[in-house]
Scaffold this active site. Sequence first.
Site, PDB file in Angstrom:
ATOM      1  CG  ASP A  49      24.898  15.414  68.594  1.00  0.00           C
ATOM      2  OD1 ASP A  49      25.315  16.459  69.137  1.00  0.00           O
ATOM      3  OD2 ASP A  49      24.543  15.386  67.408  1.00  0.00           O
ATOM      4  CD  GLU A  60      32.076  22.331  67.491  1.00  0.00           C
ATOM      5  OE1 GLU A  60      32.872  21.383  67.288  1.00  0.00           O
ATOM      6  OE2 GLU A  60      30.838  22.213  67.391  1.00  0.00           O
ATOM      7  CG  HIS A  70      27.865  19.188  69.972  1.00  0.00           C
ATOM      8  ND1 HIS A  70      28.133  17.867  69.728  1.00  0.00           N
ATOM      9  CD2 HIS A  70      28.853  19.883  69.363  1.00  0.00           C
ATOM     10  CE1 HIS A  70      29.230  17.762  69.006  1.00  0.00           C
ATOM     11  NE2 HIS A  70      29.700  18.972  68.776  1.00  0.00           N
ATOM     12  CD  GLU A  91      27.561  20.394  66.135  1.00  0.00           C
ATOM     13  OE1 GLU A  91      28.211  21.225  65.469  1.00  0.00           O
ATOM     14  OE2 GLU A  91      27.837  19.171  66.098  1.00  0.00           O
ATOM     15  CD  GLU A  92      28.871  16.210  65.184  1.00  0.00           C
ATOM     16  OE1 GLU A  92      28.856  16.625  64.010  1.00  0.00           O
ATOM     17  OE2 GLU A  92      29.862  16.280  65.922  1.00  0.00           O
ATOM     18  CG  ASP A 138      33.158  17.326  66.998  1.00  0.00           C
ATOM     19  OD1 ASP A 138      32.629  18.203  67.704  1.00  0.00           O
ATOM     20  OD2 ASP A 138      32.780  17.071  65.833  1.00  0.00           O
ATOM     21  CG  HIS A 142      33.209  14.482  62.022  1.00  0.00           C
ATOM     22  ND1 HIS A 142      32.216  15.106  61.269  1.00  0.00           N
ATOM     23  CD2 HIS A 142      33.057  14.974  63.270  1.00  0.00           C
ATOM     24  CE1 HIS A 142      31.525  15.924  62.034  1.00  0.00           C
ATOM     25  NE2 HIS A 142      32.031  15.858  63.261  1.00  0.00           N
TER      26      HIS A 142
END
Length: 356
Positions: free
Chosen positions: A65, A147, A63, A122-123, A93, A329
Amino acid sequence: MLDLVAIPSVSTLSNLPVIEYAEKHLAGWKVERYPYHDAAGMEKINLLATTRPGIAELAFVCHTDTVPYDPEWIEAVRPAIRGGKLYGRGSCDVKGFLACVLAAIGQVKVAKPMAILLTADEEVGCVGAKFLARKKVLRARHMIVGEPTGLRPVCAGKGYALAEIIVRGKEAHSAFPSRGRSAIFDAARVVMALEKVAKKLEARKNRAFDPPFTTLNVGLIQGGTAKNIVPGECRITVEWRPVPGQPGDWAAELIREALEGLKGIDARLDVKRIDPAFDPSATRNLAGLVESLTGNSATTVSFGTEAAHLSGMTSEAIVFGPGDMTVAHRSGEFVPVKDLNLCVGYLVEVMKRLCG
């Protein structure tokens, strides 16, 4: 790698700059874009790149984003390497994995069809992956979804569900509470009932996971309009993460039963999203290969991944990549440089074994 992390790619922005960055490394590949506009009207791009027509022997998925970041964290889009770690938003990530893929493809001349799938959003709900799955843009025998897994192959993962409970009362002046009904008081009883639901979910174990059950979390409670008004409404945000083999709506059924048991309380469950779990593939050829290369045994994860949505495109899917999800995150997100270098080597060897 630093220039890739430096590209702002929060989900609220267009991911086009990341797509254009990747395209520069895909000379000689057939590249197709699959665009759409998000709810805010922002254009998002999904990309499929293939070496040649036919069923891909190997597909990489990543992904494009990232989650938002604190503006005070300067390194978020000014990445830096310190102490053997690369810091920046998305370094772990999952721009680290994307950089590894782009570096690896330049080191191998493949004979069998290979593909790269880059997804948007994705997020915020695996939106791009779901979009591509509906279009069935790809068929692959083996698929690696990027991931941060600490370079361990992941063969299964939990799903994700999100819902809101709306509790309604009756507004009144707080000096005369008997003339109203406090939605917040009623919401407190709802939360206690949710705690009992969580215990029921916990009782049904799946020892392949940590925690070994479907978890339930009350993440937000919002209610009331002023300190001197009996609140007329309260909203409770609840999420759960179902393990493979359990219906994704099982928790929802338990919540509805619990709400019905609260006599006199006006509470309604509104399910916003139920994403499936990532079930183990019928074969484990790819997982076994990655185990042998890394020396790391296959495992499971308790977070959701795009593999749950894209596994229908492939005979076998695993989730794999450098870094540790526990540092993603958050401010100070990083990926060890050693992991990046190891990952490139592993991906090169996988390509040679499967597509050489």
